[in-house]
Write an enzyme that holds these catalytic residues in place. Structure first.
Site: not given
Ligand code: TA6
Length: 318
Positions: A77, A101, A106, A189, A234, A293
């Site tokens: 994070r 996701q 990563r 990111h 966002d 990003e």
């Molecule tokens: O880049 C923005 C985003 O897609 C947000 O929608 C939020 O989900 C963030 O990334 C963090 O995602 P994560 O999977 O690291 O919690």
């Protein structure tokens, strides 16, 4: 003794030129590079995640949550997580539909491939610009079996992180090492560290269309002025051509230039979303970060068998 007129001064004997230093630490889990100017970058092999980037004056440029997992148990994070082969939530029916996701890059342990440094000294012994490039690699043979079965393709990623005076560049080469094509998205990111989100504005994205991932609006249009932050933000801006400038109190703090990355995501979770993330600390940390990003996420890119795609970003700390 009579001093000789216009006696030439001594030619300085150039001391051993200070050079970039690279070390591997924390039980082979991190690579740290420093320049003679004091600029410093620290990379976790897990995710090849940049977890710290300091300018020569010691100022930290990246936000890293105080509860970030740095033990390889979860994507970091903060810092600069690498997003590949998909951005956002997996879409069922798509070949990346079974991945987590933001993909596996990563949250995989990358290999450290080595370093190369360059010196550009104008006057010997008087120092000059120097830079150091760190290379990391990932391929289907070293990601975990869950990711391999979820996305059963042969690939090679070479990730280069270049530290120079007041600047950090990240560049990713994506190779399709099988015969058939596959689709991917990619994004850095980047969690930029700022002092006060209420004093931050971002220019370079005016008048562009964006997807608002908070309201769900698919085709919002950016205002004429810069972006400021007063709530959860966002946004996915596509076809962003100009360099992005992040200002604090109207003074440029970061400049982000991109190569082959046409899209920019701007994110701040704000208070509620920040509280909802167990690894986001301190709770009011959203006030000292903004994600800018650089990526290619608006569409899927198709990579033919045997081909390589490359893209990168260059962040200047001002
Ligand atoms: O880049 C923005 C985003 O897609 C947000 O929608 C939020 O989900 C963030 O990334 C963090 O995602 P994560 O999977 O690291 O919690």
């Amino acid at each position: 003794m009579v001093e000789r007129k216009d006696k030439p001064s001594n030619i300085p004997i150039s001391p051993l030129m200070p050079t970039p230093q690279v070390s591997i630490s924390d039980d082979n889990t991190r690579v740290i590079a420093t320049l003679p100017t004091g600029d410093r970058v620290e990379v976790l092999l897990y995710g090849a995640t940049v977890i710290s980037w300091r300018s020569g004056n010691g100022k930290e440029n990246l936000f890293l949550s105080e509860e970030a997992h740095l033990d390889g148990s979860k994507a970091v994070r903060g810092g600069i997580p690498v997003v590949f082969p998909l951005f956002g939530a997996p879409q069922s029916g798509h070949e990346t539909g079974k991945l987590s996701q933001h993909g596996f890059a990563r949250s995989s342990r990358w290999e450290y491939l080595g370093k190369s440094s360059s010196e550009s000294t104008s006057i010997p012994g008087m120092g000059g610009d120097s830079s150091v490039k760190l290379d990391f690699g990932l391929s289907e043979g070293i990601i975990d079996s869950k990711a391999q079965s979820a996305w059963n393709h042969k690939f090679g990623l070479t990730y280069s992180i270049t530290l120079s005076t007041g600047e950090l560049s990240t560049s990713l080469a994506v190779s399709n090492t099988e015969t058939s094509s596959w689709e991917f998205q990619v994004l850095f990111h980047t969690y930029l560290k700022i002092d006060d989100i209420s004093k931050v504005s971002i220019t370079g994205l005016e008048e562009l269309q964006y997807v608002d991932r908070v309201s769900g609006e698919k085709q919002a249009t950016a205002q004429q002025t810069s972006i400021t932050f007063r709530k959860e933000t966002d946004r996915v801006y596509t076809k962003a051509e100009k360099p992005i400038t992040v200002l604090e109190n109207d003074k440029p703090r970061f400049k982000v230039k991109r190569d082959a990355l046409s899209d920019v995501v701007v994110w701040n979770p704000w208070e509620e979303k920040a509280k909802g993330m167990a690894d986001f600390a301190p709770a009011d940390g959203y006030k000292s970060m903004v994600c800018v990003e650089a990526g290619s996420v608006g569409q899927w890119m198709t990579l033919e068998g045997g081909d390589t795609w490359e893209g990168g970003q260059r962040i200047k700390a001002l």
